[in-house]
Design an enzyme around this catalytic site. Structure first.
Site, PDB file in Angstrom:
ATOM      1  N   LYS A  34       0.850  -1.193   0.000  1.00 22.57           N
ATOM      2  CA  LYS A  34       0.000   0.000   0.000  1.00 22.57           C
ATOM      3  C   LYS A  34       0.884   1.241   0.000  1.00 22.57           C
ATOM      4  O   LYS A  34       1.759   1.402   0.863  1.00 22.57           O
ATOM      5  CB  LYS A  34      -0.906   0.042   1.234  1.00 22.57           C
ATOM      6  N   ASP A  61      -3.397   4.387  -2.126  1.00 18.86           N
ATOM      7  CA  ASP A  61      -4.387   4.856  -1.143  1.00 18.86           C
ATOM      8  C   ASP A  61      -4.338   6.385  -1.050  1.00 18.86           C
ATOM      9  O   ASP A  61      -3.748   6.931  -0.134  1.00 18.86           O
ATOM     10  CB  ASP A  61      -4.038   4.193   0.200  1.00 18.86           C
ATOM     11  N   LYS A  63      -7.293   8.332  -1.491  1.00 16.46           N
ATOM     12  CA  LYS A  63      -8.594   8.781  -0.954  1.00 16.46           C
ATOM     13  C   LYS A  63      -9.087  10.068  -1.619  1.00 16.46           C
ATOM     14  O   LYS A  63      -9.272  11.101  -0.961  1.00 16.46           O
ATOM     15  CB  LYS A  63      -8.508   8.987   0.560  1.00 16.46           C
ATOM     16  N   ASP A  66     -13.372  15.241  -4.401  1.00 20.08           N
ATOM     17  CA  ASP A  66     -13.459  16.571  -5.020  1.00 20.08           C
ATOM     18  C   ASP A  66     -14.677  16.557  -5.928  1.00 20.08           C
ATOM     19  O   ASP A  66     -15.460  15.592  -5.913  1.00 20.08           O
ATOM     20  CB  ASP A  66     -12.152  16.865  -5.799  1.00 20.08           C
ATOM     21  N   THR A 121     -11.886   5.430  10.329  1.00 25.00           N
ATOM     22  CA  THR A 121     -11.941   4.793  11.654  1.00 25.00           C
ATOM     23  C   THR A 121     -11.455   5.741  12.753  1.00 25.00           C
ATOM     24  O   THR A 121     -11.652   5.470  13.931  1.00 25.00           O
ATOM     25  CB  THR A 121     -11.113   3.480  11.684  1.00 25.00           C
ATOM     26  N   ARG A 213       2.345  -1.008  11.029  1.00 24.49           N
ATOM     27  CA  ARG A 213       3.378  -1.118  12.054  1.00 24.49           C
ATOM     28  C   ARG A 213       3.661  -2.525  12.593  1.00 24.49           C
ATOM     29  O   ARG A 213       4.824  -2.818  12.886  1.00 24.49           O
ATOM     30  CB  ARG A 213       3.059  -0.140  13.202  1.00 24.49           C
TER      31      ARG A 213
END
Ligand code: C5P
Length: 234
Positions: A34, A61, A63, A66, A121, A213
């Site tokens: 990613k 990614d 996102k 507009d 999230t 991580r």
């Protein structure tokens, strides 16, 4: 594409990214990578091409959110990068999602998978109600966004692993769920609050888990990746 573990390469340079990916040179499986805003804005389209040239699948990614015309044109540019998955915010609404699909579709009819972000999230129900004036329970909002994305023709959503089962119930088994917030039972939570293990995410029906991580900061990233694969894919 089947179930897979997507490794979030949240690094700020190509150098750090390649130093990390080099560790996987002898790994029998090439990690699905990613690329998020940090790395893309630091290095530009060349980072996508270089990682692709090393044989990795890529989830870009960024996102997008507009007006439909701008998103359509931006997606037409991204379609040339030959990524496997990319995304928009469902909050951009149906015309924007349809514009994104149109822009992403190449002249030969092929296109990357297009996924919608529902509510982030990091947004909890109280903040959503106070700042966005959306007076519904957050899980209802997430399901509604998922249905709207499906009706616009998108392929799936990014959601919490806790929501993946319900999204499949409402939108069908083929509608993809990509779920961050994954942790090993014995590891640090970091800033993620609603977490699940790879095995539990598999059980609940996630199609892809996004893991950052727990792999990138592990003492042995390859072993951590292989543990994710063993728990989630096998
Ligand atoms: O390090 P960690 O495993 O928490 O990384 C999760 C990745 O998934 C990060 O790249 C983060 O930006 C991303 N993500 C998330 N929650 C979302 C959407 C994306 O954690 N709702």
């Amino acid at each position: 594409m089947g179930k897979d573990v997507i490794v979030a390469c949240d690094f700020d340079s190509a150098e750090a990214t390649f130093a990390f990916l080099d560790k996987f040179a002898d790994c029998s499986r090439k990690p699905f990578v990613k690329i998020g805003m940090e790395l893309y804005y630091a290095e530009g389209p060349s980072i996508v091409k270089e990682i692709k040239a090393r044989g990795h699948k890529i989830f870009l990614d960024l996102k997008l959110h507009d007006i439909p015309n701008t998103v359509k044109k931006a997606m037409a540019v991204l379609s040339g990068l030959d990524v496997d998955i990319t995304n928009v915010h469902a909050a951009g609404t149906t015309p924007m999602m349809k514009g994104a699909l149109e822009g992403l579709t190449r002249p030969d009819g092929t296109r990357p998978l297009l996924i919608a972000v529902t509510q982030l999230t990091s947004t909890d129900e109280e903040t959503m109600q106070r700042d966005l004036l959306i007076q519904h329970p957050i899980d209802e909002v997430v399901m509604h966004y998922a249905e709207t994305a499906k009706n616009a023709g998108l392929d799936g959503v990014v959601c919490s692993p806790m929501e993946a089962g319900k999204v499949h119930e409402r939108c069908g088994e083929k509608f993809l769920t990509i779920t961050p917030g994954v942790r090993f039972a014995d590891s640090e939570m970091g800033d993620q609050k609603r977490v699940m293990t790879p095995a539990a995410a598999k059980e609940i029906g996630s199609d892809y888990i996004v893991v950052g991580r727990p792999i990138t900061s592990a003492e042995d990233p390859v072993a951590a990746y292989e543990r994710c694969v063993a728990e989630f894919c096998d």
